[in-house]
Design a protein around this motif. Structure first.
Motif, mmCIF file in Angstrom:
data_model
loop_
_atom_site.group_PDB
_atom_site.id
_atom_site.type_symbol
_atom_site.label_atom_id
_atom_site.label_comp_id
_atom_site.label_asym_id
_atom_site.label_seq_id
_atom_site.Cartn_x
_atom_site.Cartn_y
_atom_site.Cartn_z
ATOM 1 N N GLN A 209 49.090 41.929 36.535
ATOM 2 C CA GLN A 209 49.364 40.662 37.225
ATOM 3 C C GLN A 209 48.651 39.516 36.510
ATOM 4 O O GLN A 209 47.527 39.696 36.051
ATOM 5 N N SER A 210 49.307 38.343 36.496
ATOM 6 C CA SER A 210 48.648 37.160 35.936
ATOM 7 C C SER A 210 47.832 36.471 37.037
ATOM 8 O O SER A 210 48.364 36.103 38.082
ATOM 9 N N VAL A 211 46.530 36.355 36.799
ATOM 10 C CA VAL A 211 45.618 35.790 37.810
ATOM 11 C C VAL A 211 44.936 34.576 37.191
ATOM 12 O O VAL A 211 44.633 34.569 35.998
ATOM 13 N N SER A 212 44.681 33.545 38.004
ATOM 14 C CA SER A 212 43.977 32.375 37.471
ATOM 15 C C SER A 212 42.523 32.752 37.120
ATOM 16 O O SER A 212 41.878 33.505 37.862
ATOM 17 N N VAL A 213 42.052 32.274 36.002
ATOM 18 C CA VAL A 213 40.691 32.627 35.565
ATOM 19 C C VAL A 213 39.640 32.200 36.592
ATOM 20 O O VAL A 213 38.746 32.995 36.928
#
Ligand code: NAI
Length: 335
Positions: A209-213
């Protein structure tokens, strides 16, 4: 020409006898930058004092037996070095030594970039892409473009890719993921200790999944203080340890930067010093590092990012430094 190969292009590297060039030349000559089907005639510029050393570099390039390298032109004459080039890596200048601030370097170095701007103007291909690495890189790029009025200003860029790579690696290390999982970390402003490394829009791939840093790191204080400070001072830390400035990583960053200009970025953001149109409140007509995307060898500043008060203050500091550098540089050039 062998089937499948393009016509050769001419590429110049200045400071060709120096330490960054020593790593960079191999990457260019083996096809990492311009592609595996693009033969290269490499032009190598250094100062007269370094011609013997440069001969050694030429011998090593020959001995690499690289199929894409179809010609080598070593010279101490900018008029020869810039003749017919489609891409230019302006690396040569006086490197920063321990304890030396960029300002000390400015007056020695901007004159080099005035001469090279004139030589580009007179001899290079009009669509040449120019990457300035030699410090102060942003202001040197501005000076170079000023003295090359027949070449579009957009073709001159300055390297903040090393800072971006450092920032990306630092975030990856904090999150204990591979560096390729982290995207879109931004470097704003000057390639100096006033730069603003910004991970607010960066993403990391975690479990597919792409997660905000910022959500993944969950430590605002780290991102605003330690992270910014570490990246700003990384160059000085390398100098303190190695007693020489970053070279292997700088060469890799220069290759990354030009490869992205040549081959495009897709939707991946990269940071580079480009001529400012005043976006995001940056001063106009300085070379300011922004996040950009690149297609058809044209960069475009990533639009519609929010600049909060913290970021605004950081952008102001680095923008002010660039305005001061510009004034100092122009007064040196006019002497
Ligand atoms: P170096 O001292 O090993 O090599 C510089 C070379 O440039 C020398 O061979 C020197 O003779 C040559 N040179 C000097 N004046 C020249 C001229 N007028 N024309 C052609 N060549 C000339 O230095 P190094 O480590 O390769 O660094 C080069 C530059 O890159 C320095 O200004 C350094 O501060 C900068 N740098 C920039 C980075 C960035 O992120 N933008 C990162 C690391 C270094």
């Amino acid at each position: 020409m062998e089937p499948g190969l393009l016509e050769p292009i001419r590429v110049v590297v200045t400071g060709a006898a120096g330490q960054i060039a020593y790593s960079l030349l191999y990457q260019i000559a083996k096809g990492d930058v311009f592609g595996a089907n693009q033969p290269i005639i490499i032009h190598l510029l250094d100062i007269p004092l370094m011609m013997d050393v440069l001969q050694g570099v030429v011998m090593e390039l020959v001995d690499c037996a690289l199929p894409l390298l179809v010609g080598i032109v070593p010279t101490d004459d900018p008029n020869v070095a810039f003749k017919g080039v489609s891409a230019a890596f302006l690396v040569g200048s006086m490197p920063r030594k321990q304890g030396m601030e960029r300002k000390d370097l400015l007056s020695a170095n901007v004159k080099i970039f005035k001469v090279q701007g004139e030589a580009l103007n007179n001899h290079a291909s009009k669509d040449v892409k120019v990457l300035v690495v030699g410090n102060p890189a942003n202001t040197n790029a501005l000076v170079c473009s000023k003295y090359a009025p027949s070449i579009p200003r957009e073709n001159f860029t300055a390297m903040t890719r090393l800072d971006q790579n450092r920032a990306q690696a630092e975030i990856a290390s904090q999150l204990k993921v591979g560096v390729a999982k982290v995207k879109n970390v931004v470097i704003w402003g000057n390639h100096s200790s006033t730069q603003y490394p910004d991970a607010r829009y960066a993403t990391v791939e975690l479990n597919g999944q792409s997660v905000s840093v910022p959500e993944a790191i969950k430590n605002d204080k780290f991102l605003k203080e330690t992270f910014v400070d570490t990246i700003q001072k990384r160059g000085a830390a390398v100098i303190a340890a190695r007693k020489m400035s970053s070279a292997m990583s700088a060469a890799k960053a220069a290759a990354d930067h030009m490869r992205d200009i040549w081959q495009g970025t897709g939707d991946r953001w990269v940071s580079m010093g480009v001529i400012s149109d005043g976006s995001y409140g940056a001063p106009k007509d300085v070379v300011f590092s922004f996040p950009v995307t690149i297609s058809n060898r044209q960069w475009k500043i990533v639009p519609n990012l929010q600049i909060d008060d913290f970021s605004k203050a950081k952008l102001e500091i680095t923008g002010k430094e660039l305005l001061e550098e510009r004034d100092d540089a122009y007064s040196v050039c006019e002497q």
